[in-house]
Design an enzyme around this catalytic site. Structure first.
Site, PDB file in Angstrom:
ATOM      1  N   SER A 117     -50.567 -12.576  11.710  1.00 12.61           N
ATOM      2  CA  SER A 117     -49.939 -13.853  12.042  1.00 12.61           C
ATOM      3  C   SER A 117     -48.754 -14.178  11.146  1.00 12.61           C
ATOM      4  O   SER A 117     -47.890 -14.965  11.529  1.00 12.61           O
ATOM      5  CB  SER A 117     -50.966 -14.986  11.926  1.00 12.61           C
ATOM      6  OG  SER A 117     -52.051 -14.780  12.798  1.00 12.61           O
ATOM      7  N   GLU A 150     -44.492 -11.512  19.884  1.00 10.67           N
ATOM      8  CA  GLU A 150     -43.430 -11.344  18.900  1.00 10.67           C
ATOM      9  C   GLU A 150     -43.425  -9.882  18.448  1.00 10.67           C
ATOM     10  O   GLU A 150     -44.459  -9.364  18.027  1.00 10.67           O
ATOM     11  CB  GLU A 150     -43.650 -12.258  17.698  1.00 10.67           C
ATOM     12  CG  GLU A 150     -43.455 -13.734  17.988  1.00 10.67           C
ATOM     13  CD  GLU A 150     -43.735 -14.612  16.781  1.00 10.67           C
ATOM     14  OE1 GLU A 150     -43.001 -15.569  16.570  1.00 10.67           O
ATOM     15  OE2 GLU A 150     -44.717 -14.331  16.056  1.00 10.67           O
TER      16      GLU A 150
END
Length: 280
Positions: A117, A150
């Site tokens: 993350s 991402e």
């Protein structure tokens, strides 16, 4: 395109990512440190798919095909594959040790991707003999529903590796966004400080948890309030991201709120513990 993928870590994110690949026709080795953990991940996937069948979202034979594309295994038994997606917990030492082991087990063409993350892609890649084939591939929870991935390039990531992962993300029905490494990448650098600030608003007694979330849903047109979102992500994950943002940037605007720290210490982490800012 190599349709063999290894997903390491069979928790909620891991089996969710495995489901995404399997639904796109990839064969997935879903791996964990013990076979029983990997099998539990596939069982959780089966429960999730049954709910979709029951709601008429997918046909039962489609669910069966998705499950047939997933093979639970221990890490040592992983098959040769073109891509590894690591989804274990946010501990950089654990992740590095895992990738060092995988580098010994897998062929030199395998691309190593992490679902971290917020941790540094460059730092994680530094444990490998060939850091140029290391990239971030950050899915969002729930992985089967959220469209964004991402794709994060570290300092040494080759351009062709980034392009390959972008193409794979598109192939599995996701929308990739290229990111040059920075703490928190794009989404979490913006999102998690908002959750942290919402915790501060709650701690200051400005409003109740319910009304804070209602205000943000109606006033900012957010589909879910920041406190409920923190519970969904996991407050331990939110805290880890805030600490990474603070340590990497040195900027005190990223200091974790004491309430967030207290809740993590009390193991009231959100949905996964049935209690966070709200009860479940």
């Amino acid at each position: 395109m190599d349709k063999n993928v290894g997903v390491i870590g069979a928790g909620t994110m891991g089996w969710g990512i495995a489901q995404v690949f399997a639904a796109a026709g990839y064969h997935v080795d879903l791996c964990d440190i013990e076979l029983s953990f990997a099998e539990k991940g596939k069982e959780a996937m089966a429960v999730s798919l049954k709910k979709l069948v029951d709601r008429g979202k997918i046909a039962s034979d489609v669910a069966e095909e998705i499950l047939s594309n997933v093979t639970p295994c221990e890490i040592d038994s992983i098959s040769p594959c073109g891509l590894i997606v690591e989804a274990v917990f946010e501990d950089i030492t654990v992740k590095k040790a895992l990738f060092q082991k995988l580098e010994q087990l897998l062929p030199s063409h395998t691309v190593f991707a992490t679902n971290t993350s917020a941790l540094s892609i460059t730092e994680l890649a530094s444990c490998l003999h060939d850091p140029t084939r290391f990239v971030g591939m950050h899915f969002f929870n729930p992985a089967a529903i959220m469209k964004l991935v991402e794709v994060i390039s570290g300092a040494q990531t080759r351009a062709d590796v980034t392009d390959k992962v972008v193409a794979i993300a598109e192939d599995i029905g996701k929308v990739p966004v290229k990111v040059d490494e920075a703490a928190g990448f794009v989404v979490n650098r913006i999102l998690v400080p908002m959750i942290n600030e919402a915790a501060g608003v709650l701690a200051d007694g400005v409003s109740t948890a319910e009304e804070i979330d209602l205000a943000m849903k109606l006033g900012a047109n957010h589909p879910i309030g920041p406190l409920a979102l923190g519970d969904l992500i996991g407050l331990d994950v939110c805290l880890a991201i805030m600490e990474t943002l603070h340590s990497e940037s040195g900027d005190d605007k990223y200091r974790s709120h004491p309430l967030l720290k207290k809740m993590v210490r009390a193991k009231t982490l959100g949905r996964k513990t049935k209690k966070g800012f709200f009860e479940y």
